[in-house]
Design a protein around this motif. Structure first.
Motif, PDB file in Angstrom:
ATOM      1  N   SER A   1       0.811  -1.212   0.000  1.00  0.00           N
ATOM      2  CA  SER A   1       0.000   0.000   0.000  1.00  0.00           C
ATOM      3  C   SER A   1       0.844   1.262   0.000  1.00  0.00           C
ATOM      4  O   SER A   1       0.519   2.232  -0.695  1.00  0.00           O
ATOM      5  CB  SER A   1      -0.932  -0.004   1.212  1.00  0.00           C
ATOM      6  N   ILE A   2       1.931   1.292   0.748  1.00  0.00           N
ATOM      7  CA  ILE A   2       2.732   2.504   0.818  1.00  0.00           C
ATOM      8  C   ILE A   2       3.378   2.820  -0.530  1.00  0.00           C
ATOM      9  O   ILE A   2       3.502   3.986  -0.917  1.00  0.00           O
ATOM     10  CB  ILE A   2       3.804   2.399   1.931  1.00  0.00           C
TER      11      ILE A   2
ATOM     12  N   ASP B   1      -9.984   2.375   6.914  1.00  0.00           N
ATOM     13  CA  ASP B   1      -8.774   2.662   6.139  1.00  0.00           C
ATOM     14  C   ASP B   1      -8.077   3.903   6.685  1.00  0.00           C
ATOM     15  O   ASP B   1      -8.667   4.987   6.748  1.00  0.00           O
ATOM     16  CB  ASP B   1      -9.126   2.871   4.662  1.00  0.00           C
ATOM     17  N   PHE B   2      -6.829   3.743   7.061  1.00  0.00           N
ATOM     18  CA  PHE B   2      -6.025   4.862   7.558  1.00  0.00           C
ATOM     19  C   PHE B   2      -4.974   5.301   6.550  1.00  0.00           C
ATOM     20  O   PHE B   2      -4.773   6.486   6.304  1.00  0.00           O
ATOM     21  CB  PHE B   2      -5.337   4.470   8.871  1.00  0.00           C
ATOM     22  N   GLU B   3      -4.311   4.316   5.908  1.00  0.00           N
ATOM     23  CA  GLU B   3      -3.133   4.643   5.114  1.00  0.00           C
ATOM     24  C   GLU B   3      -3.449   5.421   3.845  1.00  0.00           C
ATOM     25  O   GLU B   3      -2.664   6.296   3.444  1.00  0.00           O
ATOM     26  CB  GLU B   3      -2.333   3.387   4.770  1.00  0.00           C
ATOM     27  N   THR B   4      -4.583   5.150   3.203  1.00  0.00           N
ATOM     28  CA  THR B   4      -4.855   5.823   1.925  1.00  0.00           C
ATOM     29  C   THR B   4      -5.010   7.331   2.090  1.00  0.00           C
ATOM     30  O   THR B   4      -4.272   8.100   1.467  1.00  0.00           O
ATOM     31  CB  THR B   4      -6.094   5.217   1.245  1.00  0.00           C
TER      32      THR B   4
ATOM     33  N   GLN C   1      -3.020  13.408   4.319  1.00  0.00           N
ATOM     34  CA  GLN C   1      -3.030  13.519   5.772  1.00  0.00           C
ATOM     35  C   GLN C   1      -4.324  14.151   6.285  1.00  0.00           C
ATOM     36  O   GLN C   1      -4.349  14.879   7.276  1.00  0.00           O
ATOM     37  CB  GLN C   1      -1.813  14.300   6.272  1.00  0.00           C
TER      38      GLN C   1
ATOM     39  N   TRP D   1      -4.225   9.144   4.651  1.00  0.00           N
ATOM     40  CA  TRP D   1      -3.100   9.711   5.394  1.00  0.00           C
ATOM     41  C   TRP D   1      -1.885   9.903   4.499  1.00  0.00           C
ATOM     42  O   TRP D   1      -1.241  10.960   4.521  1.00  0.00           O
ATOM     43  CB  TRP D   1      -2.736   8.811   6.574  1.00  0.00           C
ATOM     44  N   LEU D   2      -1.554   8.915   3.694  1.00  0.00           N
ATOM     45  CA  LEU D   2      -0.374   9.013   2.851  1.00  0.00           C
ATOM     46  C   LEU D   2      -0.562  10.002   1.706  1.00  0.00           C
ATOM     47  O   LEU D   2       0.417  10.561   1.209  1.00  0.00           O
ATOM     48  CB  LEU D   2      -0.027   7.634   2.289  1.00  0.00           C
TER      49      LEU D   2
END
Length: 302
Positions: free
Chosen positions: A129-130, A240-243, A249, A245-246
């Motif tokens: 994901s990153i 979902d946090f990463e989508t 933010q 946030w990255l």
């Protein structure tokens, strides 16, 4: 009489053996239960306790009961994050289902290079994901990003994707859909291949068109798995946090901030652990309600 007594003694011995054997699975499951209790139950109870206190990261603070939950009702940021979370989930589920179903129907046909396309469509799901999210951010980061350079070739002014509320939401939605639709596609493709082909033969004999066959044969056969997939995708999207946030933010101006990001910001940026924990627990209740619906649906299908 002797035969009856022997049979009775045999049944009692069998019952005793079953009772003795039934203890073994419990003993084997005990380490896993203890591990789950430490990893899941303990943080959950701790977070619930924090939500009932007005503390910081350094001090637990005084017990305030449900005051943090009452404060959420007057917090505009909470309602905005809730609306965005719902919109985020609805857009992602609908688009992923339509896109996944369309591609699954194509992959179920005898098209050239079908094996290659199946692997190619899985790439967004396989890539970490990153890597995928940061790559998307690089594509739309500023006026010199590759997407804006392509737009300049056709005489279009650059679009500041990450500075506009609307465009930032569009980018977050697009990235989430791009990352999520392969799962929907693979699951629906497996369900399509499990449909009894005699149903299609019967529909052809009755003179049904392709559209009628799709509506009255294919879709009813996919109903159960479709409901389960949509609920699962809703849970994953809300959580979902990463989508977001990255990519942004939560910005600009909190336009792409969902409940998870709001809980993170309240806890670690504002140092309001009680309020952040309350947001997290509300999100947990929403996800638990969806999980109960999912389990009931799975029970009906079994």
């Amino acid at each position: 009489m002797a035969i009856t007594t022997t049979m009775k003694l045999g049944r009692e011995a069998a019952v005793r053996r079953r009772r003795t054997i039934d203890v073994l699975p419990a003993l084997l499951l005990l380490p896993s239960v203890l591990l789950i209790g430490c990893v899941i139950a303990w943080p959950l109870l701790t977070g619930m306790e924090y939500s009932l206190h007005k503390g910081t990261l350094l001090r637990p603070g005084a017990f305030v009961g449900l005051d943090n939950y009452v404060a959420l009702a007057d917090l505009g940021e909470f309602w905005h994050a809730l609306r965005f979370s719902i919109m985020f989930a609805v857009v992602n589920v609908v688009c992923c289902y339509l896109l996944g179903l369309g591609i699954a129907l194509l992959m179920d046909m005898d098209v050239p290079f079908r094996a290659f396309f199946r692997v190619a469509f899985l790439l967004p799901w396989i890539i970490p994901s990153i890597v995928s999210v940061v790559s998307w951010r690089w594509l739309v980061a500023d006026q010199n990003a590759p997407v804006n350079q392509l737009l300049s070739l056709v005489g279009t002014d650059p679009i500041y994707f990450l500075s506009s509320d609307t465009w930032a939401q569009v980018v977050v939605f697009a990235v989430k859909i791009w990352r999520s639709f392969p799962f929907m596609m693979v699951s629906l493709l497996a369900a399509l291949q499990g449909i009894d082909r005699s149903l299609y033969e019967a529909a052809a004999i009755d003179g049904a068109t392709r559209w009628q066959t799709f509506i009255y044969v294919t879709l009813p056969q996919l109903k159960g798995i479709s409901i389960i997939l949509c609920i699962l995708m809703t849970i994953w999207t809300i959580n979902d946090f990463e989508t977001p946030w990255l990519i942004t933010q939560g910005g600009p101006s909190n336009a792409t901030e969902n409940l998870i990001l709001l809980a993170h910001r309240l806890t670690f940026a504002r140092n309001q652990v009680g309020l952040g924990s309350a947001v997290s627990f509300v999100t947990f209740l929403i996800l638990m309600a969806l999980a109960v619906i999912l389990l009931r649906q799975q029970g009906r299908d079994t």
